[in-house]
Design a protein around this motif. Structure first.
Motif, PDB file in Angstrom:
ATOM      1  N   VAL A   1      51.018 -10.216 131.167  1.00  0.00           N
ATOM      2  CA  VAL A   1      50.621  -8.927 131.489  1.00  0.00           C
ATOM      3  C   VAL A   1      51.239  -8.447 132.652  1.00  0.00           C
ATOM      4  O   VAL A   1      51.582  -7.189 132.834  1.00  0.00           O
ATOM      5  N   ALA A   2      51.295  -9.126 133.671  1.00  0.00           N
ATOM      6  CA  ALA A   2      51.829  -8.864 134.820  1.00  0.00           C
ATOM      7  C   ALA A   2      53.226  -8.375 135.026  1.00  0.00           C
ATOM      8  O   ALA A   2      53.824  -7.662 135.315  1.00  0.00           O
ATOM      9  N   ILE A   3      53.851  -9.444 134.004  1.00  0.00           N
ATOM     10  CA  ILE A   3      55.361  -9.379 134.027  1.00  0.00           C
ATOM     11  C   ILE A   3      55.571  -8.045 133.188  1.00  0.00           C
ATOM     12  O   ILE A   3      56.524  -7.313 133.430  1.00  0.00           O
ATOM     13  N   SER A   4      54.801  -7.932 132.118  1.00  0.00           N
ATOM     14  CA  SER A   4      54.954  -6.336 131.265  1.00  0.00           C
ATOM     15  C   SER A   4      54.913  -5.372 132.005  1.00  0.00           C
ATOM     16  O   SER A   4      55.687  -4.354 132.057  1.00  0.00           O
ATOM     17  N   ARG A   5      53.852  -5.437 132.965  1.00  0.00           N
ATOM     18  CA  ARG A   5      53.659  -4.187 134.054  1.00  0.00           C
ATOM     19  C   ARG A   5      54.821  -4.012 134.981  1.00  0.00           C
ATOM     20  O   ARG A   5      55.378  -2.893 135.388  1.00  0.00           O
ATOM     21  N   ALA A   6      55.415  -5.206 135.455  1.00  0.00           N
ATOM     22  CA  ALA A   6      56.557  -5.110 136.188  1.00  0.00           C
ATOM     23  C   ALA A   6      57.768  -4.567 135.553  1.00  0.00           C
ATOM     24  O   ALA A   6      58.503  -3.595 136.118  1.00  0.00           O
ATOM     25  N   PHE A   7      58.286  -4.894 134.149  1.00  0.00           N
ATOM     26  CA  PHE A   7      59.144  -4.178 133.473  1.00  0.00           C
ATOM     27  C   PHE A   7      58.958  -2.905 133.349  1.00  0.00           C
ATOM     28  O   PHE A   7      59.857  -2.013 133.358  1.00  0.00           O
ATOM     29  N   GLY A   8      57.523  -2.428 133.265  1.00  0.00           N
ATOM     30  CA  GLY A   8      57.117  -1.232 132.679  1.00  0.00           C
ATOM     31  C   GLY A   8      57.516  -0.183 134.137  1.00  0.00           C
ATOM     32  O   GLY A   8      58.080   0.793 134.104  1.00  0.00           O
ATOM     33  N   ALA A   9      57.174  -0.787 135.351  1.00  0.00           N
ATOM     34  CA  ALA A   9      57.499  -0.186 136.414  1.00  0.00           C
ATOM     35  C   ALA A   9      59.052   0.026 136.705  1.00  0.00           C
ATOM     36  O   ALA A   9      59.576   1.207 137.088  1.00  0.00           O
ATOM     37  N   GLY A  10      59.696  -0.964 136.397  1.00  0.00           N
ATOM     38  CA  GLY A  10      61.295  -0.894 136.282  1.00  0.00           C
ATOM     39  C   GLY A  10      61.731   0.178 135.338  1.00  0.00           C
ATOM     40  O   GLY A  10      62.615   0.899 135.734  1.00  0.00           O
ATOM     41  N   ILE A  11      61.244   0.381 134.290  1.00  0.00           N
ATOM     42  CA  ILE A  11      61.600   1.588 133.479  1.00  0.00           C
ATOM     43  C   ILE A  11      61.132   2.979 134.042  1.00  0.00           C
ATOM     44  O   ILE A  11      62.008   3.751 133.995  1.00  0.00           O
ATOM     45  N   VAL A  12      60.051   3.015 134.590  1.00  0.00           N
ATOM     46  CA  VAL A  12      59.883   4.292 135.236  1.00  0.00           C
ATOM     47  C   VAL A  12      60.763   4.545 136.529  1.00  0.00           C
ATOM     48  O   VAL A  12      61.141   5.645 136.774  1.00  0.00           O
ATOM     49  N   LEU A  13      61.128   3.574 137.230  1.00  0.00           N
ATOM     50  CA  LEU A  13      62.150   3.438 138.297  1.00  0.00           C
ATOM     51  C   LEU A  13      63.465   4.093 137.911  1.00  0.00           C
ATOM     52  O   LEU A  13      63.983   5.148 138.495  1.00  0.00           O
ATOM     53  N   LEU A  14      63.849   3.479 136.743  1.00  0.00           N
ATOM     54  CA  LEU A  14      65.172   3.968 136.291  1.00  0.00           C
ATOM     55  C   LEU A  14      64.969   5.366 135.809  1.00  0.00           C
ATOM     56  O   LEU A  14      65.880   6.352 135.853  1.00  0.00           O
ATOM     57  N   THR A  15      63.948   5.729 135.147  1.00  0.00           N
ATOM     58  CA  THR A  15      63.812   7.101 134.697  1.00  0.00           C
ATOM     59  C   THR A  15      63.669   8.171 135.818  1.00  0.00           C
ATOM     60  O   THR A  15      64.422   9.303 135.713  1.00  0.00           O
ATOM     61  N   LEU A  16      63.146   7.873 136.959  1.00  0.00           N
ATOM     62  CA  LEU A  16      62.916   8.799 137.864  1.00  0.00           C
ATOM     63  C   LEU A  16      64.401   8.772 138.695  1.00  0.00           C
ATOM     64  O   LEU A  16      64.824   9.948 139.143  1.00  0.00           O
TER      65      LEU A  16
END
Length: 405
Positions: free
Chosen positions: A348-363
């Motif tokens: 779950v922590a790794i999934s959150r990390a990848f989700g944060a990476g997607i948000v960073l790319l989108t921003l």
């Protein structure tokens, strides 16, 4: 005395007829030579090129398969395709040599190499984006991921609890403060190096080039030792912004200087010839002309710092609590959130990390698009406000002294 007609001897035809016949022969020879010369294609894909590439690819595939499967006891997918590509280049050159000269064969081989390099880069970028999205889509499917923090939840909490709101706020504030500090200083330094060219311009250029190669962790250590240890300030988002500015300023300065040097000197000379000062020339002619390039310089500077983790970890600290004040208390950023999450041995922590990476790319993509829309207008483009001002000035000039404008 007898005439030429009476004697039976034909005289030379008129000069006008000679010129007419010569022009007709010249046009006929040009049409003939143009029809005989092969037509040169400067772009596009021809049937011959497709045939050569297909035959070279299939031939290389058959030959490499024969060597791998029947003659040499070797295996490996990566090695197979690397050998296939080398044989493909050789066969492409051999097949192309049957109909093309040496220069055209060289051009085709180099074109194949460049095209392959571009495809590899695009494929790698697409693979990174797709892999990140696949690993982080589980976190993105929960709305709480965008408006909650991890202050009251542990790393083993479910994806329906907690989020990256604090990291988003920290990233926005740090990058915004860094831009406020770095963009004016970087562009002003570039104007000094390109337009003013004072006595210390060479020293400034050497310092800027040296700062370009400074690692971001060194910038973080510098701010940590000066601001936190020597001056006794607490860790904060502002300290992280200063550390990021140390890395952003040289990138903006170097790129902006190159862009300003591309502005034609004729524009500067024309402006100075009208009686303007050097500062007015820079403000009204040079900077508006180079605006798209200056926006690109800012984008490169932001791209340099937006994914940095080490200076933020050193001088901003790490916290899961929401902090709107960048001048007091620790803050967390999206890159630091990704780094912290990937260190946890939890799915779950790794999934959150990848989700944060997607948000960073989108921003980053959204920021780049907005910046190109705002600063990507042509040099001669005028806004509606400028058009209204020009119209008022024109009416004022055409109004007689006794009339009201």
């Amino acid at each position: 005395m007898t005439s030429t007609i009476d004697s039976g001897v034909a005289g030379p035809p008129p000069l006008k007829d000679d010129k007419l016949f010569a022009d007709q022969d010249f046009r006929t020879s040009r049409r003939t030579s143009a029809a005989e010369r092969p037509r040169v294609r400067t772009g596009g894909v021809s049937t011959e090129l497709v045939t050569h590439v297909a035959s070279a690819g299939l031939g290389a595939l058959a030959l490499v398969w024969l060597v791998y499967e029947r003659l040499v006891p070797v295996t490996g997918t990566i090695g197979f395709w690397l050998v296939w590509y080398a044989v493909f280049i050789v066969m492409l050159a051999a097949v192309s040599a049957t109909t093309l000269d040496r220069m055209a064969v060289t051009d085709r081989v180099v074109g194949a190499l460049v095209t392959t390099a571009g495809m590899v880069m695009v494929s790698a970028l697409a693979g990174i984006v797709v892999f990140t999205f696949v690993r982080g889509k589980g976190a993105l499917s929960h709305s709480n991921f965008f408006h909650e923090t991890m202050a009251y939840y542990g790393p083993d909490a479910g994806l329906d609890k907690g989020g990256i709101y604090a990291a988003m706020v920290g990233t926005f504030e740090m990058v915004a403060i860094s831009m406020v500090i770095s963009v004016p200083l970087g562009i002003a330094t570039a104007v000094y190096l390109s337009e003013v060219r004072g006595r210390i311009a060479r020293v400034v250029r050497v310092v800027v080039e040296a700062m370009t190669a400074v690692p971001t962790i060194v910038a973080g250590l510098f701010i940590y030792s000066m601001l936190i240890i020597e001056l006794g300030q607490e860790r904060s988002g502002f300290a992280a912004s200063l550390a990021l500015s140390v890395s952003m300023i040289p990138v903006v300065t170097t790129t902006a200087e190159v862009v300003l040097r591309l502005v034609p000197n004729g524009l500067r000379e024309a402006s100075l010839a009208l009686g303007t000062t050097q500062w007015q020339t820079v403000r009204r002619v040079v900077l508006p002309t180079a605006r798209p390039g200056l926006v690109t310089a800012v984008l490169l500077g932001v791209a340099r710092i937006i994914g940095e983790t080490s200076p933020v970890l050193l001088v901003a600290g790490s916290t899961n609590e929401l902090n709107y004040d960048p001048f007091h208390g620790p803050q967390i950023s999206l890159p630091l959130f990704v780094f912290t999450g990937m260190r946890q041995p939890l799915d779950v922590a790794i999934s959150r990390a990848f989700g944060a990476g997607i948000v960073l790319l989108t921003l980053v993509v959204i920021f780049f698009a907005l910046a190109r829309i705002i600063g990507g207008r042509a040099p001669g483009h005028t806004s509606r406000r400028q058009q209204r001002r020009f119209a008022r000035n024109a009416r004022a000039l055409t109004t007689t002294p006794g009339e009201q404008p």
